[in-house]
Design a protein around this motif. Structure first.
Motif, PDB file in Angstrom:
ATOM      1  N   GLY A   1       0.814  -1.209   0.000  1.00 22.55           N
ATOM      2  CA  GLY A   1       0.000   0.000   0.000  1.00 22.55           C
ATOM      3  C   GLY A   1       0.846   1.255   0.000  1.00 22.55           C
ATOM      4  O   GLY A   1       0.530   2.237  -0.679  1.00 22.55           O
ATOM      5  N   LEU A   2       1.948   1.221   0.756  1.00 21.19           N
ATOM      6  CA  LEU A   2       2.839   2.376   0.821  1.00 21.19           C
ATOM      7  C   LEU A   2       3.466   2.641  -0.544  1.00 21.19           C
ATOM      8  O   LEU A   2       3.582   3.800  -0.973  1.00 21.19           O
ATOM      9  N   VAL A   3       3.868   1.576  -1.231  1.00 20.16           N
ATOM     10  CA  VAL A   3       4.437   1.736  -2.570  1.00 20.16           C
ATOM     11  C   VAL A   3       3.398   2.323  -3.520  1.00 20.16           C
ATOM     12  O   VAL A   3       3.690   3.232  -4.306  1.00 20.16           O
ATOM     13  N   MET A   4       2.160   1.825  -3.437  1.00 23.06           N
ATOM     14  CA  MET A   4       1.108   2.317  -4.334  1.00 23.06           C
ATOM     15  C   MET A   4       0.808   3.791  -4.082  1.00 23.06           C
ATOM     16  O   MET A   4       0.629   4.575  -5.030  1.00 23.06           O
ATOM     17  N   VAL A   5       0.759   4.185  -2.825  1.00 22.99           N
ATOM     18  CA  VAL A   5       0.502   5.594  -2.504  1.00 22.99           C
ATOM     19  C   VAL A   5       1.652   6.463  -2.996  1.00 22.99           C
ATOM     20  O   VAL A   5       1.433   7.561  -3.545  1.00 22.99           O
ATOM     21  N   THR A   6       2.878   5.986  -2.830  1.00 26.21           N
ATOM     22  CA  THR A   6       4.036   6.749  -3.285  1.00 26.21           C
ATOM     23  C   THR A   6       4.032   6.909  -4.798  1.00 26.21           C
ATOM     24  O   THR A   6       4.334   7.981  -5.325  1.00 26.21           O
ATOM     25  N   VAL A   7       3.692   5.840  -5.509  1.00 28.35           N
ATOM     26  CA  VAL A   7       3.618   5.914  -6.968  1.00 28.35           C
ATOM     27  C   VAL A   7       2.527   6.891  -7.398  1.00 28.35           C
ATOM     28  O   VAL A   7       2.718   7.698  -8.324  1.00 28.35           O
ATOM     29  N   ALA A   8       1.378   6.847  -6.731  1.00 28.68           N
ATOM     30  CA  ALA A   8       0.295   7.771  -7.065  1.00 28.68           C
ATOM     31  C   ALA A   8       0.727   9.225  -6.844  1.00 28.68           C
ATOM     32  O   ALA A   8       0.466  10.105  -7.678  1.00 28.68           O
ATOM     33  N   ALA A   9       1.403   9.472  -5.716  1.00 28.62           N
ATOM     34  CA  ALA A   9       1.875  10.825  -5.433  1.00 28.62           C
ATOM     35  C   ALA A   9       2.923  11.252  -6.460  1.00 28.62           C
ATOM     36  O   ALA A   9       2.913  12.396  -6.941  1.00 28.62           O
ATOM     37  N   GLY A  10       3.819  10.324  -6.796  1.00 28.27           N
ATOM     38  CA  GLY A  10       4.856  10.646  -7.765  1.00 28.27           C
ATOM     39  C   GLY A  10       4.299  10.951  -9.140  1.00 28.27           C
ATOM     40  O   GLY A  10       4.744  11.895  -9.806  1.00 28.27           O
ATOM     41  N   LEU A  11       3.324  10.163  -9.587  1.00 29.99           N
ATOM     42  CA  LEU A  11       2.729  10.413 -10.905  1.00 29.99           C
ATOM     43  C   LEU A  11       1.976  11.749 -10.929  1.00 29.99           C
ATOM     44  O   LEU A  11       1.993  12.457 -11.939  1.00 29.99           O
ATOM     45  N   ALA A  12       1.321  12.073  -9.820  1.00 28.32           N
ATOM     46  CA  ALA A  12       0.641  13.373  -9.743  1.00 28.32           C
ATOM     47  C   ALA A  12       1.650  14.513  -9.848  1.00 28.32           C
ATOM     48  O   ALA A  12       1.429  15.505 -10.568  1.00 28.32           O
ATOM     49  N   LEU A  13       2.772  14.374  -9.146  1.00 24.39           N
ATOM     50  CA  LEU A  13       3.814  15.391  -9.222  1.00 24.39           C
ATOM     51  C   LEU A  13       4.433  15.448 -10.612  1.00 24.39           C
ATOM     52  O   LEU A  13       4.783  16.523 -11.107  1.00 24.39           O
ATOM     53  N   ALA A  14       4.586  14.273 -11.248  1.00 31.02           N
ATOM     54  CA  ALA A  14       5.143  14.236 -12.593  1.00 31.02           C
ATOM     55  C   ALA A  14       4.238  14.962 -13.581  1.00 31.02           C
ATOM     56  O   ALA A  14       4.719  15.656 -14.493  1.00 31.02           O
ATOM     57  N   VAL A  15       2.936  14.810 -13.418  1.00 28.20           N
ATOM     58  CA  VAL A  15       1.992  15.529 -14.287  1.00 28.20           C
ATOM     59  C   VAL A  15       2.110  17.034 -14.083  1.00 28.20           C
ATOM     60  O   VAL A  15       2.127  17.816 -15.052  1.00 28.20           O
TER      61      VAL A  15
ATOM     62  N   TRP B   1       4.749  18.570 -13.108  1.00 27.25           N
ATOM     63  CA  TRP B   1       6.032  18.937 -13.694  1.00 27.25           C
ATOM     64  C   TRP B   1       5.862  19.167 -15.197  1.00 27.25           C
ATOM     65  O   TRP B   1       6.358  20.165 -15.752  1.00 27.25           O
ATOM     66  N   GLU B   2       5.165  18.263 -15.858  1.00 23.79           N
ATOM     67  CA  GLU B   2       4.975  18.391 -17.307  1.00 23.79           C
ATOM     68  C   GLU B   2       4.107  19.601 -17.639  1.00 23.79           C
ATOM     69  O   GLU B   2       4.340  20.273 -18.654  1.00 23.79           O
ATOM     70  N   LEU B   3       3.113  19.887 -16.817  1.00 26.69           N
ATOM     71  CA  LEU B   3       2.321  21.090 -17.028  1.00 26.69           C
ATOM     72  C   LEU B   3       3.190  22.337 -16.879  1.00 26.69           C
ATOM     73  O   LEU B   3       3.023  23.315 -17.631  1.00 26.69           O
ATOM     74  N   GLY B   4       4.114  22.299 -15.918  1.00 27.44           N
ATOM     75  CA  GLY B   4       5.034  23.415 -15.752  1.00 27.44           C
ATOM     76  C   GLY B   4       5.941  23.584 -16.964  1.00 27.44           C
ATOM     77  O   GLY B   4       6.214  24.717 -17.399  1.00 27.44           O
ATOM     78  N   GLU B   5       6.422  22.471 -17.525  1.00 28.40           N
ATOM     79  CA  GLU B   5       7.253  22.550 -18.726  1.00 28.40           C
ATOM     80  C   GLU B   5       6.460  23.113 -19.901  1.00 28.40           C
ATOM     81  O   GLU B   5       6.969  23.919 -20.687  1.00 28.40           O
ATOM     82  N   TRP B   6       5.212  22.673 -20.035  1.00 25.53           N
ATOM     83  CA  TRP B   6       4.368  23.201 -21.114  1.00 25.53           C
ATOM     84  C   TRP B   6       4.159  24.704 -20.951  1.00 25.53           C
ATOM     85  O   TRP B   6       4.249  25.472 -21.925  1.00 25.53           O
ATOM     86  N   TYR B   7       3.876  25.125 -19.718  1.00 25.13           N
ATOM     87  CA  TYR B   7       3.669  26.553 -19.472  1.00 25.13           C
ATOM     88  C   TYR B   7       4.948  27.332 -19.782  1.00 25.13           C
ATOM     89  O   TYR B   7       4.900  28.395 -20.412  1.00 25.13           O
ATOM     90  N   GLY B   8       6.088  26.799 -19.326  1.00 25.47           N
ATOM     91  CA  GLY B   8       7.348  27.483 -19.590  1.00 25.47           C
ATOM     92  C   GLY B   8       7.644  27.580 -21.072  1.00 25.47           C
ATOM     93  O   GLY B   8       8.117  28.616 -21.560  1.00 25.47           O
ATOM     94  N   HIS B   9       7.374  26.504 -21.816  1.00 22.69           N
ATOM     95  CA  HIS B   9       7.615  26.512 -23.259  1.00 22.69           C
ATOM     96  C   HIS B   9       6.680  27.481 -23.979  1.00 22.69           C
ATOM     97  O   HIS B   9       7.088  28.171 -24.918  1.00 22.69           O
TER      98      HIS B   9
END
Length: 215
Positions: A142-156, A158-166
């Motif tokens: 469960g801890l791994v799954m929660v961490t992956v979910a949090a990481g993917l949310a942060l990754a999204v 991050w990509e939105l930030g890159e799009w905005y910057g570009h």
């Protein structure tokens, strides 16, 4: 009591000394030193680039924000040390155009940065009792799954930030379908590694607590 299982303190207005104590790092000396040096270098980098590159200032401001959050949630000293070192290297690689010169460095940056940020986020959620981690293998999964979910949310984000910057700041910021999907995959991989490390650490601390203090 484990690093990921602490009681919730009552809401009080902290004094100035208590406020400073919230930003102190407790743990092994080497980890405290690395965390403090990384924080100091981040502030110095922010000041040095203040009148040179506005984008770089924004990057280091985000790094500083992450380091402050890591201290406020009382992440372990080793986690704060790794977070500071990884984010500082990622930020300077961006400022020095390292990702354009070494293409694979972008993948490494997304694995490392997303991993440590996901770990800090999960520690913060467990401190706030938003996530409960039961004992045993199921708790680790469960801890791994929660961490992956949090990481993917942060990754999204991050990509939105890159799009905005570009789109609105600097069209030199790399975007595109392949780049975005690759970055999300790298962030997911880093989050899996972070979850496994957190799960192993929580299991080790529970085992120590069950054995009791060594004599």
């Amino acid at each position: 009591m484990t690093d990921l299982d602490v009681p919730v303190s009552h809401a009080v207005v902290p004094s100035r000394r208590e406020g400073l104590r919230l930003l102190a790092v407790t743990g092994p000396r080497w980890a405290r030193s690395v965390a403090d040096v990384a924080a100091a270098l981040t502030v110095l980098s922010l000041v040095a680039l203040a009148f040179v590159d506005g984008v770089a200032v924004a990057v280091f401001a985000l790094v500083l924000l992450a380091l402050v959050v890591a201290r406020l949630v009382a992440a372990s000293a080793p986690l704060q040390a790794v977070t500071g070192a990884v984010l500082l290297l990622v930020a300077w690689a961006a400022v020095l155009s390292g990702y354009e010169r070494v293409p694979w460095l972008d993948v490494v940056a997304h694995v490392g940065a997303t991993g440590v940020l996901a770990a800090v986020a999960v520690v913060g959620m467990t401190r706030a009792r938003l996530v409960q981690v039961p004992a045993g293998p199921r708790g680790t999964v469960g801890l791994v799954m929660v961490t992956v979910a949090a990481g993917l949310a942060l990754a999204v984000l991050w990509e939105l930030g890159e799009w905005y910057g570009h789109t609105y700041v600097d069209d030199g910021v790399g975007v595109g379908y392949d780049d975005t999907v690759g970055d999300l995959a790298a962030g997911g991989a880093g989050s899996v590694l972070a979850g496994l490390v957190l799960g192993r650490g929580a299991g080790r601390e529970r085992s120590t607590a069950l054995r009791g203090p060594s004599r």
